[in-house]
Design an enzyme around this catalytic site. Sequence first.
Site: not given
Length: 710
Positions: A245, A473, A594, A596-597, A603, A668-669
């Site tokens: 997205g 993600t 974190i 889920n590594p 990501q 995410g960014e």
Amino acid sequence: MTTVTTGTPTPVPSVGTAHTRVEGRDKVTGAARYAGEIPFADLAHGWLALSTVARGRIRAIDTDPVLAMPGVLAVLDHRNAPRLETDYVGLLGTRPDPTCAVFQHDRVPHLGWPVALVVAETSEQAREAAEALVVHYEQEPHDVDFTGEHPDAYPLDSHGPAVTEKGDLDAELAASAVVVDAEYTTPEEHHNPMEPHAATAHWDDGRLELVDSNQGATWVIGELANLFSLDPASVRVRSEHVGGGFGSKGVRAHQVAAVMAATVLQRPVRVVLTRRQMFSLAGYRSPTTQRVRLGADADGRLRALEHRSLSLTSTVHEFIESSAGAARVMYDADAHHTANRVVRLDVPTPTWMRAPGEAPGSFALEAALDELAEKCGIDPVELRLRNEPDKGPVSGLPFAGRNLPACFREGARRFGWADRDPRPGLRRDGRWLLGTGTAAASFPAGAGPSTATVTAHPDGTFTVRIAAADIGTGARTALTLVAADALRVPTQSVRVRIGDSDFGPAMIAGGSMGTRSWAWAVTAAADELRDRLALGPVPPEGITVRSNTAAAIGALAPAERHSYGAQFAEVAVDPTTGEVRVRRMLGIFAAGRIVNPLTARNQFRGGMIWGISMALHEEAVRDRASGGHVGADLAGYHVATHADVPHIEADWIDDPDPKDPVGIKGIGEIGIVGAAAAIANAVWHATGVRHRSLPIRPDRILSAGGAPDA
């Protein structure tokens, strides 16, 4: 009735351990269906016809010949389409982009504006008919020319004020021992998720259902209910699997057109955008022109900081790329001025794109910091450490954790920064000039109110329901781990269902807030459910608990909440051909706990790869004569591919957020922030030439020659 024991923790906590995606097998085998693949009985297909002029008015549309073509069911345009309501404020606190309100008038504000929807029995018939549709226009002069000194530019507030000022900028610059004054530019960049935009609308017993590819069912349902004057309870939006997205999958013209056609024909209608149509209908990142002025003492401590940014928007809707916002949290100075301005042109409306504002803003700011370090004769990492603020430079608020120095120290150690000769243009590997660069990264760590339900079943399993959106993600997997730990059961005992507006309102997948917001709601529901389970066995119908985090999130004390990172890059430049190759990158991040590594590292690395693409490849060019793009496809618009991606390492330091029930901040960014600047700074170190305009193409390397300030 069965008793479920939840008092004994699982041997190994799920959160923080690597887990493959719970839906991974379905995706690689094709069992996971995307929005354009879900079958419907009696399905019709819509194809959007787009304007071929950049500005003007529709005089006539020759629909009769098209309606006579095989399989054609209807042609919707401004003369017969359902009327829409546009006077409202949506979920994100803004008025709707009128681009979504299709077929409401005869005006054409840009090339590629939707002028009609042709609906037919098959997609092929709809496309052939749409391409045969003749539209007559009264064409008007247009302006698509974006320049840094456009006379019609004006400041625009967005999620923050357009202008912030403190201190006497001119006085502090005059008193500075070292000054940097430079202009940086970034081009128009476009969304190209793996899955194109697709939506199917149908009515079921008086209720509208949209099967869609989106970043938040709650967002879409709110917009559709407002646009069509419907009770939100009479609308359902489903979006189980989304193939990317990046900010583009909100509410777009194709969804609204599909609902219109389904309403008129009273049968399911699917509308899918082509890759070329996405260039005018899916939003994009505006080009920017940014001026950065820095003044510092001889020891590199900032006395003055000015960051001014100009971006563009359409004539029908205001959207601003708030690039100057990057400076408002990163560095302080006695005089600190920032401004975001925008200019209206005859172009489509830009939109959010991964790290909106921060990605282009960090390029200009972090490149300017590198120039300041050179002028001061100070190591670029040390310069940043010397200018660490103790509170928000503009807000004055305390930092809710700021572990950026730790990221730089760990990154410098692992990258081998101490062995770097600061002098440019000295290292060679055969025909290649070698250089290294660094940059800082920051992105807000927010959370939005969400609801979630968790159900305990008599067989000892649990079902989590939340209107989250996994846009690639790994959010579905992360929520499974969070729920398992909160319930104190193994992950195989938990099933997470997402992407359905019937599950209740939830935060969108955007702003790096999705997983944090949803995990908060899931944890709250799971905690209450454990208390309920302690009272007795599970009845045959199960026990369900619903949470709502609005009050908890609203009670958070004001603070500067951010994720941080330090980016490092090594490049090789061929001075004969102008080719730039990134050889290796390292990103060290402080981004909360974190979950889920495995997916988190992907990501981070994905964002860094996009930084390579931003630095060296991506550039959409508009033709002034037509107002449209030159090469609006993946042949003409270049993105980084496997051959461009070197050894990329992403890691993190321990940085849990104590105010979050799971310790999450958001990842995410931030991977793209600072990445382009680190590469540009490395190109300077390799060649001794500054490149202040992205992308750093081979022709720009060659034309710069040996001029030190080209």
